[in-house]
Scaffold this motif. Sequence first.
Motif, mmCIF file in Angstrom:
data_model
loop_
_atom_site.group_PDB
_atom_site.id
_atom_site.type_symbol
_atom_site.label_atom_id
_atom_site.label_comp_id
_atom_site.label_asym_id
_atom_site.label_seq_id
_atom_site.Cartn_x
_atom_site.Cartn_y
_atom_site.Cartn_z
ATOM 1 N N ALA A 113 -3.246 10.617 -20.049
ATOM 2 C CA ALA A 113 -4.377 9.989 -20.735
ATOM 3 C C ALA A 113 -3.907 8.640 -21.271
ATOM 4 C CB ALA A 113 -4.869 10.862 -21.884
ATOM 5 N N VAL A 114 -4.607 7.587 -20.881
ATOM 6 C CA VAL A 114 -4.275 6.242 -21.351
ATOM 7 C C VAL A 114 -5.338 5.827 -22.367
ATOM 8 C CG1 VAL A 114 -3.955 3.821 -20.677
ATOM 9 C CG2 VAL A 114 -3.219 5.658 -19.123
ATOM 10 N N LEU A 115 -4.899 5.422 -23.551
ATOM 11 C CA LEU A 115 -5.840 4.977 -24.585
ATOM 12 C C LEU A 115 -5.884 3.460 -24.562
ATOM 13 C CD1 LEU A 115 -4.655 7.354 -27.483
ATOM 14 C CD2 LEU A 115 -6.215 7.838 -25.561
ATOM 15 N N GLY A 116 -7.006 2.903 -24.155
ATOM 16 C CA GLY A 116 -7.149 1.449 -24.093
ATOM 17 C C GLY A 116 -7.232 0.963 -22.657
ATOM 18 N N GLY A 117 -8.300 0.213 -22.374
ATOM 19 C CA GLY A 117 -8.490 -0.331 -21.020
ATOM 20 C C GLY A 117 -8.410 -1.837 -21.021
ATOM 21 N N GLY A 118 -7.449 -2.366 -21.769
ATOM 22 C CA GLY A 118 -7.160 -3.803 -21.717
ATOM 23 C C GLY A 118 -6.173 -4.058 -20.581
ATOM 24 N N LEU A 119 -5.496 -5.209 -20.667
ATOM 25 C CA LEU A 119 -4.583 -5.601 -19.584
ATOM 26 C C LEU A 119 -3.507 -4.540 -19.342
ATOM 27 C CD1 LEU A 119 -3.259 -9.095 -18.877
ATOM 28 C CD2 LEU A 119 -1.569 -7.330 -19.294
ATOM 29 N N ILE A 120 -2.842 -4.125 -20.400
ATOM 30 C CA ILE A 120 -1.718 -3.203 -20.227
ATOM 31 C C ILE A 120 -2.219 -1.815 -19.822
ATOM 32 C CG2 ILE A 120 0.196 -2.083 -21.465
ATOM 33 C CD1 ILE A 120 0.519 -4.767 -22.974
ATOM 34 N N GLY A 121 -3.323 -1.359 -20.413
ATOM 35 C CA GLY A 121 -3.880 -0.055 -20.044
ATOM 36 C C GLY A 121 -4.296 -0.016 -18.584
ATOM 37 N N CYS A 122 -4.957 -1.076 -18.118
ATOM 38 C CA CYS A 122 -5.397 -1.118 -16.711
ATOM 39 C C CYS A 122 -4.196 -1.137 -15.764
ATOM 40 C CB CYS A 122 -6.253 -2.358 -16.452
ATOM 41 S SG CYS A 122 -7.906 -2.219 -17.128
ATOM 42 N N GLU A 123 -3.171 -1.902 -16.133
ATOM 43 C CA GLU A 123 -2.004 -1.977 -15.245
ATOM 44 C C GLU A 123 -1.313 -0.616 -15.142
ATOM 45 O OE1 GLU A 123 -1.001 -6.722 -15.673
ATOM 46 O OE2 GLU A 123 0.463 -5.303 -16.429
ATOM 47 N N PHE A 124 -1.143 0.050 -16.288
ATOM 48 C CA PHE A 124 -0.530 1.385 -16.232
ATOM 49 C C PHE A 124 -1.420 2.363 -15.469
ATOM 50 C CE2 PHE A 124 2.438 0.150 -19.678
ATOM 51 C CZ PHE A 124 3.604 0.634 -19.106
ATOM 52 N N VAL A 140 -5.318 10.246 -13.852
ATOM 53 C CA VAL A 140 -5.353 9.345 -15.010
ATOM 54 C C VAL A 140 -6.747 9.311 -15.637
ATOM 55 C CG1 VAL A 140 -4.953 6.976 -15.806
ATOM 56 C CG2 VAL A 140 -3.577 7.899 -13.929
ATOM 57 N N ASP A 141 -6.798 9.525 -16.931
ATOM 58 C CA ASP A 141 -8.014 9.298 -17.725
ATOM 59 C C ASP A 141 -7.777 8.068 -18.587
ATOM 60 O OD1 ASP A 141 -8.112 12.531 -17.477
ATOM 61 O OD2 ASP A 141 -10.123 11.696 -17.803
ATOM 62 N N VAL A 142 -8.745 7.163 -18.633
ATOM 63 C CA VAL A 142 -8.624 6.007 -19.540
ATOM 64 C C VAL A 142 -9.778 6.041 -20.539
ATOM 65 C CG1 VAL A 142 -8.464 3.500 -19.773
ATOM 66 C CG2 VAL A 142 -7.560 4.607 -17.717
ATOM 67 N N VAL A 143 -9.418 6.000 -21.811
ATOM 68 C CA VAL A 143 -10.414 5.981 -22.888
ATOM 69 C C VAL A 143 -10.508 4.542 -23.387
ATOM 70 C CG1 VAL A 143 -11.027 6.906 -25.151
ATOM 71 C CG2 VAL A 143 -9.690 8.312 -23.543
ATOM 72 N N HIS A 144 -11.709 3.974 -23.329
ATOM 73 C CA HIS A 144 -11.835 2.552 -23.672
ATOM 74 C C HIS A 144 -13.108 2.315 -24.475
ATOM 75 C CE1 HIS A 144 -11.137 -1.688 -23.407
ATOM 76 N NE2 HIS A 144 -12.250 -1.909 -22.759
ATOM 77 N N LEU A 145 -12.956 1.633 -25.577
ATOM 78 C CA LEU A 145 -14.091 1.392 -26.477
ATOM 79 C C LEU A 145 -15.154 0.488 -25.845
ATOM 80 C CD1 LEU A 145 -15.301 1.811 -29.282
ATOM 81 C CD2 LEU A 145 -13.905 -0.078 -30.104
ATOM 82 N N ILE A 185 -3.446 0.227 -26.915
ATOM 83 C CA ILE A 185 -4.605 -0.341 -27.612
ATOM 84 C C ILE A 185 -4.335 -1.744 -28.156
ATOM 85 C CG2 ILE A 185 -5.646 1.896 -28.205
ATOM 86 C CD1 ILE A 185 -4.409 1.638 -30.988
ATOM 87 N N GLY A 186 -3.168 -2.269 -27.858
ATOM 88 C CA GLY A 186 -2.925 -3.662 -28.240
ATOM 89 C C GLY A 186 -1.638 -3.837 -29.033
ATOM 90 N N LEU A 187 -1.291 -5.102 -29.204
ATOM 91 C CA LEU A 187 -0.049 -5.461 -29.899
ATOM 92 C C LEU A 187 -0.378 -6.417 -31.031
ATOM 93 C CD1 LEU A 187 2.117 -6.271 -26.730
ATOM 94 C CD2 LEU A 187 2.295 -4.222 -28.143
ATOM 95 N N ARG A 188 0.456 -6.412 -32.068
ATOM 96 C CA ARG A 188 0.269 -7.435 -33.103
ATOM 97 C C ARG A 188 1.621 -8.089 -33.409
ATOM 98 N NH1 ARG A 188 -1.418 -3.237 -37.781
ATOM 99 N NH2 ARG A 188 0.636 -2.481 -38.244
ATOM 100 N N PRO A 189 1.596 -9.408 -33.551
ATOM 101 C CA PRO A 189 2.845 -10.148 -33.732
ATOM 102 C C PRO A 189 3.669 -9.632 -34.910
ATOM 103 C CG PRO A 189 0.998 -11.644 -33.396
ATOM 104 C CD PRO A 189 0.413 -10.275 -33.531
ATOM 105 N N ARG A 190 4.982 -9.645 -34.738
ATOM 106 C CA ARG A 190 5.883 -9.213 -35.828
ATOM 107 C C ARG A 190 6.024 -10.375 -36.811
ATOM 108 N NH1 ARG A 190 9.482 -6.594 -31.388
ATOM 109 N NH2 ARG A 190 8.708 -4.457 -31.470
ATOM 110 N N THR A 191 5.412 -10.243 -37.959
ATOM 111 C CA THR A 191 5.393 -11.336 -38.943
ATOM 112 C C THR A 191 6.084 -10.967 -40.256
ATOM 113 O OG1 THR A 191 3.242 -10.548 -39.707
ATOM 114 C CG2 THR A 191 3.208 -12.316 -38.074
#
Length: 378
Positions: free
Chosen positions: A146-157, A168-173, A236-242
């Motif tokens: 099960a892949v959570l998120g259908g953005g760039l990285i989710g679609c590629e995986f 493969v199941d993809v859950v995407h908002l 589901i995404g990344l956030r910069p290390r700040t």
Amino acid sequence: MPPIVIVGSGLAGYTLLKEIRKCDTTTPVTLVTADNGAFYSKPNLSNALTAGKTAAALASASAEKMAAEQNATILTHTRVTAIDTQGQRIRIDSGELDYSKLVLALGADPIPHGLSGEGAAGVLAVNDLADYVAFRNAIDGKKRIAVLGGGLIGCEFANDLAHAGFAVDVVHLGGWPLERLLPVEAGQRLADSLAALGVNWHFGRTAKSVEQTTDGYQVALDNDEKIAADVVLSAIGLRPRTQLAQAGGIPVGRGIQTDRLLETGAANVYAMGDCAEVEGLNLPYVQPLMVQARALAGTLAGTPTPVIYPAMPVMVKTPAHPVAVLPPKIGAAGGWKVECSDTGVCALHTDEAGRLQGFALTGTETGRRNALAKEVAT
Ligand code: FAD
């Protein structure tokens, strides 16, 4: 004179080191990294199954080899815990290190999934080579992912796993994959192509909880649908290390804020790669960090060199239906003009005067990306 210190051994840190060495073979450079410092290309993590590569094969050079080749000191498994911008030194696990110039190439963290349930701790994310080793071990001998998120990285995986025979199941908002980058026609074509490969889409849904079962996991969606899976991958995404910069008094927004010279609000401290917000723009892709590395090497060598980005289309590595996208600037006026053929979609974003501002191409249309990129006003 203390060394130039680079923090981070991802593509940003290592590309900068290589660029510095192209024009300056002697200035001492120390690279400090929390991981093992192996050189690898992160984009390969999401198509390694199709490429027939093991996790170990993705590392093309050890830290020792990189240190010898680039005439640098590389401190591996060493975390920077504080920055003293006045004293020009950083704190590391084993003490302190002075710098003449400091470059933060810290990358980004996966956004926490926030799922409830006793299986939530078993949800994986892949953002570096060590994660990928764990992921490959987890899917070994398994079938349902099960892949959570259908953005760039989710679609590629999803593409990589489905191509390798996984269910493969993809859950995407969103209502279609990559909906923030692609108009619906282009996204739908990608969704259909991945569905033809066996990907089962759950659009307009989020996962709520993950429970452990006798043979794996059960993911509950917000409509109470349940998905059975052996492995759950969060994309589901990344956030910069700040945090490190912020704690050192360096201004941050979405990323560590810099000007076009990549200099932060603290003298002699620079930021680049996924952690950086360069004049308001955080571009977490390879091509921008390459441009940044070349410019910053010039600046560190004494020739102030501002970052000037060319038009940089992003390729989505979904061989079932490739996508090339150059998003229009945020808030750009105008709209999409979409043409669909049997083999692909060409969507052009133009302003009122008909000037090209961005594009989204799929399938055979992706062959036009370089020609169109030259037409886009940067
Ligand atoms: P990272 O690679 O995350 O490196 C950060 C480094 O900082 C690490 O070495 C880490 O250990 C170190 N670090 C962090 N904090 C500390 C600390 N406090 N002390 C010491 N060290 C620290 N982009 C594309 O353009 N095309 C693609 O096809 C593509 N595919 C991708 C596929 C996947 C699966 C992923 C996850 C990303 C993909 N990207 C792609 C994005 C691209 O890979 C990234 O933009 C790029 O690799 C970021 O490199 P970086 O060096 O900035 O960050």
